[in-house]
Design an enzyme around this catalytic site. Structure first.
Site, PDB file in Angstrom:
ATOM      1  N   ASP A 344      -0.962  -2.755  -6.357  1.00  0.00           N
ATOM      2  CA  ASP A 344      -1.392  -2.046  -5.167  1.00  0.00           C
ATOM      3  C   ASP A 344      -2.337  -0.909  -5.554  1.00  0.00           C
ATOM      4  OD1 ASP A 344      -0.973  -1.385  -2.231  1.00  0.00           O
ATOM      5  OD2 ASP A 344      -0.264   0.475  -3.144  1.00  0.00           O
ATOM      6  N   GLU A 380      -5.527  -5.110  -6.443  1.00  0.00           N
ATOM      7  CA  GLU A 380      -6.123  -4.700  -5.177  1.00  0.00           C
ATOM      8  C   GLU A 380      -7.210  -3.711  -5.593  1.00  0.00           C
ATOM      9  OE1 GLU A 380      -4.744  -3.155  -0.790  1.00  0.00           O
ATOM     10  OE2 GLU A 380      -3.848  -2.181  -2.534  1.00  0.00           O
TER      11      GLU A 380
END
Length: 711
Positions: A344, A380
């Site tokens: 993330d 990401e």
């Protein structure tokens, strides 16, 4: 209680059968107390040794199931970056199991909440009764030869899901297993994955996390889990077994999925922690060594540098913070047998002093690690800081969530003007982003939707977000969603609009599974799942987010299953090498060619026409130029795709020559304007869906047709 010096490494609580060694890093502490709990009774023991800033001690007779935490002494001086407060019980950053959840109270703060001096004040109330406790666990488990599956990237199909949301309402999973790791390992869940055809499940965060205070006050919680506090501990809220049996339950889940041939990828949040900004609680890192674990503003150490939008950023420029991340990754690979990770806001991990550094220590150490470098690594590729949008800039060995693919495909099918060259790049694996760094098409993780944003059904049903249930007056969530409601906002009984929405969903899915790269499907999109326009359901641990198995678009589900099986059958749609777009190795064979609606090769002018909505593409099965695992040359059938995103039907002329050779007859494989997928095994030159080279084929408005060459 007698305590021996013990060892400085490994960190955490490590049981050896006769006792437990405890070790905790703190560079700036003056004293560390180990706190053992028997119910509410607490025993404090000063750790007797410190080696290389690791405080440690060994306790004979302390065994499995022991609850514990730490209290760390030192300066409470926020302007100098230090927030030590021994009144606050702290979690072990290396705890393998954590029992219970945070019970919100002002005593959890290191400062006096409401004081005029805010975090410059110091609170002396004991927080232990409000804190979860760490648990000593046995790492032993009967894996029976289980190991990572190592499915090639080119054969990977990812299914993103929440452990809770996927299983909570499943009628064939026993009620006591719903919402749990064991539920995800149940025959009903595994049978569904196999029937769908996915090869990997990507689990939304399962590290132990904290629900924010303002959510709990509203009767909500952090359903997504992107608020981690324990990077070694699977969250016990997803367990059917008693604590700390959830560690074994997680391992059993991985083992069951592996036996079915399904990989397990974890969505991990190493960019920030649940402690928030300077006004957040003191739960772990802040009280252990704030100045080491967090990025602080260089000219005012009282405040945090926040690249994540969550109040803080872990300091990956500090060797011990970096060690924490690396030790955590190795633990999940070696002890828990997971197959990979999706990071993330990965750009936050790659920052040096400020800028994103693609060759920083974070990448260097992972590439040199013989364990971590061998599993699937997905970034990401952005964060919320300046210069944080880094799509295409991660190094070899990394795949990336391709946000440009998502945006381009959404815009194309909703009819927004853009050049066809953008669509061509995205459809063929985004070579403009990844080829220059030596990566392959599978560096691109293609997706239309993900947990964050609209579901596929809502993408074609809403122009605006509808997040009122989140309690923030619809201010939260992305306002620019590149969505189109097809004429009416929300649900409707209008059959024409519902048919158009169904067609658009088929267009998106067909584009996704026929594109080069690795497709990722959001759980429930194949069944028509809706969140009723909520595009930020992070706090909706209820029917808004859970997959409703009682309401299914069976036609869409069947279409998705057929698409996935079709992709698996034909290697032309999952190439391991880039298209050349020119004669291959001196031959007259083209591996790919692009055509206008009139059957002519695309010109430079055609590519740069911003309002164009139609395109034909030939994929030559003879031009794959790859070999299989046995060294045999890979060849496939050839295909012709017809894209029409305009609002009227078009008559496409089929080219008389494709790939440097005369075209054969074509047969229709599927047409997204209808619900039928031609599940052929052998192409036939006869039939109503057979077309001659040079003939015309009608492509309905906003639809895609796939043709295969007849034998």
């Amino acid at each position: 209680m007698k305590i021996w010096p013990g060892k400085a490494y490994p960190l955490g609580a490590n049981w050896d059968g006769a006792g437990t060694n405890f070790a905790l890093f703190s560079e700036n502490a003056t004293e560390v107390e180990l706190c053992l709990f028997n119910g509410l009774e607490e025993t404090r023991i000063k750790l007797p040794e410190v080696s290389d800033f690791s405080w440690h001690g060994y306790l004979p007779g302390i065994g499995l199931g022991q609850r514990y935490g730490f209290r760390v002494h030192g300066l409470y001086d926020p302007p100098a970056g230090h927030r030590f407060n021994p009144a606050k019980l702290l979690l072990d950053p290396y705890a393998k199991a954590i029992e219970g959840s945070v019970k919100w109270d002002d005593a959890l703060h290191g400062y006096c909440a409401g004081d005029n001096n805010a975090d410059l004040s110091q609170d002396d109330r004991d927080s232990a009764v409000f804190m979860p406790k760490c648990v000593v666990v046995d790492p032993a488990f009967h894996w029976d030869g289980d190991q990572q599956l190592r499915i090639p990237w080119s054969e990977t199909i990812i299914y993103e899901l929440s452990v809770k949301g996927f299983t909570a309402l499943h009628p064939e999973i026993p009620k006591y297993l719903r919402g749990t790791y064991a539920g995800l390992a149940s025959p009903a869940a595994i049978d569904y994955f196999l029937s769908l055809g996915v090869t990997a499940v990507e689990l939304m965060p399962i590290h132990h996390h904290v629900s924010e205070r303002h959510l709990v006050a509203q009767g909500l919680n952090n359903y997504w889990g992107y608020n981690s506090i324990g990077y070694f501990a699977p969250d016990s809220r997803y367990a059917s077994s008693s604590e700390p049996g959830h560690v074994i339950e997680f391992k059993a889940m991985v083992k069951a999925l592996h036996q079915a041939g399904i990989e397990v990828i974890l969505d991990v949040v190493y960019n920030h922690t649940a402690e928030g900004n300077q006004l957040g609680p003191t739960l772990c890192f802040r009280g252990i060594d704030n100045a080491s674990y967090y990025r602080l503003q260089p000219h005012n150490l009282r405040y945090y540098t926040d690249y994540t939008g969550c109040g803080n950023t872990l300091n990956m420029t500090h060797p011990r913070a970096l060690q924490l991340l690396m030790d955590s990754l190795r633990y999940w690979i070696l002890e828990m047998h997971v197959d990979g990770f999706r990071f993330d806001l990965a750009a936050a991990l790659a920052r040096g002093l400020h800028d994103v550094d693609r060759l920083g220590s974070f990448f260097d150490i992972i590439h040199q690690d013989p364990v971590i470098s061998q599993v699937k690594l997905i970034a990401e590729p952005w964060d919320l800081g300046e210069g944080g949008y880094q799509i295409g800039n991660f190094p070899p060995g990394w795949a990336e969530w391709n946000g440009k693919y998502r945006d381009c495909v959404r815009d194309y099918w909703r009819g927004v003007d853009q050049t066809l060259g953008e669509l061509a790049y995205r459809f063929t694996g985004s070579s403009d982003l990844y080829e220059r760094s030596g990566r392959r098409p599978f560096a691109s993780i293609n997706f239309i939707t993900a947990h964050d944003g609209f579901t596929l059904h809502d993408l074609v049903s809403y122009n605006e977000k509808h997040n009122e249930a989140n309690g923030e007056n619809n201010r939260d969530g992305e306002s620019y969603n590149r969505s189109w409601n097809c004429g009416v906002e929300g649900s409707t009984e209008d059959p024409k609009i519902n048919e158009l929405r169904s067609r658009q969903k088929r267009n998106f899915l067909a584009t996704l599974f026929l594109s080069q790269g690795v497709p990722m499907l959001l759980s429930g999109d194949e069944r028509g799942r809706t969140q009723k326009g909520n595009n930020n359901a992070y706090c909706q641990d209820n029917e808004i987010s859970w997959l409703d198995w009682s309401r299914t678009d069976w036609t869409l589900l069947e279409f998705t299953q057929q698409l996935i099986q079709f992709r698996k059958k034909h290697p032309i749609f999952r190439r391991r090498h880039w298209f050349h777009g020119r004669p291959i190795h001196g031959s007259n064979i083209f591996d790919i060619e692009w055509f206008t609606v009139k059957g002519k090769e695309m010109s430079e002018e055609d590519w740069n026409t911003g309002y164009a909505k139609s395109l034909g593409v030939f994929l030559n099965g003879k031009g794959i130029m790859a070999t299989d695992r046995h060294g045999e040359r890979v060849i496939d059938d050839s295909f012709y795709l017809l894209f029409n995103a305009s609002d009227k039907y078009l008559n496409f002329t089929l080219p008389k020559e494709c790939g440097g050779e005369k075209s054969c007859n074509w047969i229709k494989v599927f047409d997204t304007s209808v619900k039928i997928f031609n599940t052929y095994n052998v192409f036939s030159e006869k039939g109503d869906d057979s077309y001659l080279p040079g003939s015309q084929i009608r492509v309905e408005a906003r639809s895609l047709i796939l043709l295969g060459q007849a034998n």
